[in-house]
Design a protein around this motif. Structure first.
Motif, mmCIF file in Angstrom:
data_model
loop_
_atom_site.group_PDB
_atom_site.id
_atom_site.type_symbol
_atom_site.label_atom_id
_atom_site.label_comp_id
_atom_site.label_asym_id
_atom_site.label_seq_id
_atom_site.Cartn_x
_atom_site.Cartn_y
_atom_site.Cartn_z
ATOM 1 N N ALA A 73 86.942 19.058 18.704
ATOM 2 C CA ALA A 73 88.002 19.076 19.205
ATOM 3 C C ALA A 73 88.197 18.164 19.843
ATOM 4 C CB ALA A 73 88.858 20.317 19.596
ATOM 5 N N GLU A 74 86.560 17.998 20.947
ATOM 6 C CA GLU A 74 86.201 17.282 21.690
ATOM 7 C C GLU A 74 86.057 16.162 21.508
ATOM 8 O OE1 GLU A 74 83.749 17.797 25.551
ATOM 9 O OE2 GLU A 74 83.478 18.661 23.946
ATOM 10 N N ARG A 75 85.251 16.166 20.109
ATOM 11 C CA ARG A 75 85.059 14.456 19.543
ATOM 12 C C ARG A 75 86.202 13.442 19.113
ATOM 13 N NH1 ARG A 75 83.847 12.006 14.939
ATOM 14 N NH2 ARG A 75 84.237 14.128 13.816
ATOM 15 N N ARG A 76 87.734 14.714 19.278
ATOM 16 C CA ARG A 76 88.568 13.497 18.508
ATOM 17 C C ARG A 76 89.335 13.458 20.011
ATOM 18 N NH1 ARG A 76 89.680 12.258 13.416
ATOM 19 N NH2 ARG A 76 87.986 13.622 12.079
ATOM 20 N N GLY A 77 88.839 14.219 21.275
ATOM 21 C CA GLY A 77 89.567 13.548 22.630
ATOM 22 C C GLY A 77 90.430 14.747 23.418
ATOM 23 N N ILE A 78 89.880 16.064 22.574
ATOM 24 C CA ILE A 78 90.911 16.929 22.737
ATOM 25 C C ILE A 78 89.943 18.214 24.517
ATOM 26 C CG2 ILE A 78 92.060 19.747 22.389
ATOM 27 C CD1 ILE A 78 93.766 17.395 20.974
ATOM 28 N N ALA A 79 90.944 18.002 24.885
ATOM 29 C CA ALA A 79 89.914 19.051 26.251
ATOM 30 C C ALA A 79 89.818 19.786 25.632
ATOM 31 C CB ALA A 79 90.761 18.733 27.538
ATOM 32 N N PRO A 80 88.569 20.466 26.258
ATOM 33 C CA PRO A 80 87.685 21.429 25.911
ATOM 34 C C PRO A 80 88.455 23.362 26.120
ATOM 35 C CG PRO A 80 86.043 20.465 26.385
ATOM 36 C CD PRO A 80 86.742 19.788 26.776
#
Length: 729
Positions: A73-80
């Motif tokens: 998710a973080e790699r896709r631009g989603i904040a953890p």
């Protein structure tokens, strides 16, 4: 509170929650990313502590139960922290109607009728229940027969509430009709015969046989509180996301029926739980089959009521489809926010443009050119209530993996203890485990066997098949019959061979079966009763009318005579369509969509046009728009009849223009949107006229409604008309 939807080239796009109160529709071609966009909205509602009910026809929404990884998710631009917040708050329940693969969900469409205190609300609930059951039984409520049985169900349900009769199961209702009381017969007497009532009882009993009974008897009855996670003594405080997986229902009628009850229960729940703020998101993926523009499935009225009234009670609706042209115009117009992905079909784009212009003609300018060029995941967000411009948005990535789950994968995801807690009953009367006798107490002639499995059938398969076909006037394949009576294909094949009352005929590579009471013709593609214009003029009425058209000499002396006449049923293609109609008065201009029928001859695709003075005439292109012309709807009343009862020249049947060819020719002539094409029949009197002096004869065709000659009539393939006249002479 806001919805983190995605980003533009310059900033994040956060949508205010209040815009969803007036519903949102997400449209786009296959692969445009509309399902991902809708799942993003579902995830955001859970983050905002608002429960979601999602109807999943294909398994795409069920993957919201998966977790994935925070690293991906973080790699896709989603904040953890957003990913963690969603997974901390969510509680995903995967419901499977008529199946124990997920959490079993059953229906009790009769048990909640007494909860409606307001009289108007009570009548509406009764009416929706009656129509949905009638549709599940195979009746079309828009026909005379369907209206009759819907009315009978309506009377029975009202009678049951008034007389305090318990209809807790479909079998209770079936027994009520099979053995009706005298007081009920007196109430039903004005509209139905005793035969109608008992026949409805037989039809209802079919719902308790085979796989159909699972809809009602497997799992706890449908409860909106359970779907929303609002049950009493619930241990968890998480926000529930209920995904209802419809692929465990095998026919479209069953899916329509289930969605009708779901929408109806949600509608009556919201009336008793009003809210000024949004309290639930109701999401239907691929909504087109449930809200078609012309056809009326049992769920259509309930869904339209939700769309119309939901905003006042805090129920937000989210609709998604790849075929906007196949969705009811009035239903789409209830949505004030539009999320538009890539579309390439001219028909779809035109329908979207027509509706958006009625919402805001300024904002929709230029949308048509932009939609075909959108990349997957890119959307034009149109909300005239909030945004001053149309926003081009790249939807954010999901907190969960995006994949399609099948029934077996869903079964692995649902914990066994949750499944068992909702599994109300085992399917009755299919199998029963015999209790083994205690030691030394075996019955005479039997051996004690702890693993003894006794198969208990309510009635022989052959009797089920015969009863089903007797109550269903249409042709069925063997696979359809096996599914309907709840047996295997080989069992159905074995039993049907011994039934003398069942007809069998091959059409192409397929065998069809039907009851001998029904005169059906599968070899001509006529698998069920057809629409036929009612015969008004009999032979005794026709002779004086036909004599008006005999040739005369010196006005008074007839030179011809009528030699004979015979009735024929002429096939016509009936095209149901909608057309954009423009109206203007002084400086005011308006557009509206008008739905009509046109009728075409099957050999040349000429239109049947009616004039009170001249009767029916077939024209290549009429002088008026197709929605404005007078046609057979202004002259005839149609009824359903068996195709084998008609007088049709079957020798020409293979030379009829196909549906596809009719559609092509109609769209070449007119700017209209076609919804359906079907075969209907027009009764025509063929009058044989001969010269009194023995000269050449001729044939006169008169319509059987008003007795006027049919203009430009082509009773067969055009190239054979001259040959037929030569043969007659």
């Amino acid at each position: 509170m806001s919805i983190y939807f995605g980003h533009t080239s310059e900033r994040e796009v956060r949508l205010p929650l209040e815009i969803f109160a007036r519903h949102l529709v997400c449209l786009g071609a296959s692969g445009s990313g509309k399902t991902v966009a809708c799942k993003v909205i579902c995830e955001e509602f859970i983050r905002n502590d608002i429960p979601v009910i999602a109807v999943d026809p294909q398994g795409d929404i069920a993957s919201l139960a998966l977790s994935g990884s925070v690293e991906e998710a973080e790699r896709r631009g989603i904040a953890p922290e957003l990913w963690e917040e969603f997974h901390r708050k969510r509680e995903v329940y995967l419901w499977t109607p008529a199946s124990s693969a997920g959490i079993p969900l059953g229906l009790n469409p009769l048990g909640e009728l007494r909860n409606s205190s307001a009289y108007e609300e009570f009548l509406r609930h009764i009416s929706l229940t009656a129509e949905s059951i009638a549709t599940l039984l195979g009746f079309d409520p828009s026909t005379e027969e369907g209206a009759l049985y819907s009315a009978l169900l309506n009377i029975a349900l009202t009678f049951g509430v008034r007389e305090n009769i318990s209809f807790s199961q479909i079998s209770d209702l079936a027994n009520f009709f099979s053995s009706p009381s005298k007081s009920f017969l007196k109430e039903a007497e004005p509209i139905a015969s005793f035969k109608n009532i008992t026949q409805l009882g037989k039809k209802l009993h079919l719902l308790t046989i085979g796989a159909k009974q699972l809809i009602f008897q497997l799992g706890r009855p449908l409860s909106i509180e359970a779907l929303l996670g609002k049950e009493e003594n619930r241990p968890s405080s998480k926000t529930r996301l209920s995904v209802i997986y419809l692929n465990t229902l095998y026919t479209q009628e069953e899916k329509d029926f289930f969605l009708a009850r779901l929408a109806g229960e949600l509608y009556f729940w919201m009336l008793h739980h009003p809210s000024d703020s949004i309290q639930v998101l109701f999401y239907i993926d691929e909504v087109a089959p449930f809200l078609p523009p012309v056809r009326k499935p049992s769920c259509k009225d309930a869904l339209k009521m939700l769309l119309k009234q939901g905003r006042k009670y805090g129920v937000s609706c989210l609709l998604a489809s790849q075929n906007p042209a196949d969705i009811d115009y009035t239903a789409l117009s209830q949505c004030s926010s539009w999320c538009l992905g890539r579309m390439v079909s001219h028909q779809d784009i035109k329908k979207v443009q027509l509706i958006l212009k009625s919402l805001s003609s300024d904002l929709c300018a230029g949308l048509v050119e932009k939609m075909p060029a959108l990349a997957p995941g890119q959307f034009l967000f149109f909300c005239p209530d909030h945004f001053q411009t149309v926003e081009k948005v790249q939807v954010r990535w999901l907190f969960t993996p995006h994949t399609t789950l099948d029934k077996e994968q869903i079964q692995k995801l649902v914990p066994e203890e949750i499944r068992r807690s909702y599994l109300q009953v085992s399917p009755p009367s299919l199998v029963s485990l015999a209790k083994p006798p205690e030691s030394g107490e075996a019955e005479v002639g039997e051996e004690s066997d702890d693993s003894l499995l006794v198969i208990v059938e309510e009635e022989p398969v052959s009797q089920k098949i015969l009863e089903f076909l007797e109550l269903s006037p249409r042709c069925y394949t063997l696979a359809e019959l096996a599914e309907s009576v709840g047996c295997s294909l080989s069992t159905a094949r074995k039993h049907i061979q011994n039934l003398e009352e069942v007809c069998k005929r091959r059409s192409g590579r397929t065998y069809y079966y039907w009851h001998q009471n029904y005169n059906l013709l599968p070899e001509y593609g006529l698998l069920e009763p057809v629409e036929v214009a009612k015969l008004r003029l009999r032979e005794m009425d026709l002779l004086p009318l036909a004599e008006r058209y005999l040739e005369r000499k010196l006005v008074f002396f007839e030179t011809e005579k009528v030699e004979g006449m015979e009735l024929e049923h002429f096939p016509l293609w009936k095209v149901h369509f909608s057309e954009e109609v423009r109206r203007s008065f002084l400086f005011f201009k308006a557009k509206s969509a008008r739905q009509e029928n046109i009728y075409l001859d099957p050999y040349r695709a000429f239109l049947a046009v009616y004039s009170p003075r001249q009767g029916i005439e077939f024209l290549s292109i009429p002088s008026k728009n197709p929605s404005a012309i007078l046609d057979l709807d202004d002259l005839c009343t149609f009824e359903h009849r068996m195709p084998g009862e008609l007088y049709v020249n079957w020798s020409h049947w293979k030379q009829l223009l196909s549906k596809a060819e009719i559609q092509r020719r109609v769209l070449e002539k007119f700017h209209i949107e076609i919804h359906s094409i079907q075969m209907v029949f027009l009764p025509v009197w063929k009058v044989r006229i001969v010269q009194k002096n023995g000269g050449e004869g001729r044939v006169l065709y008169l319509d059987a409604s008003v007795g006027l000659p049919i203009g430009n009539f082509c009773p067969g393939p055009p190239q054979k008309r001259r040959q037929r006249r030569k043969d007659f002479s």
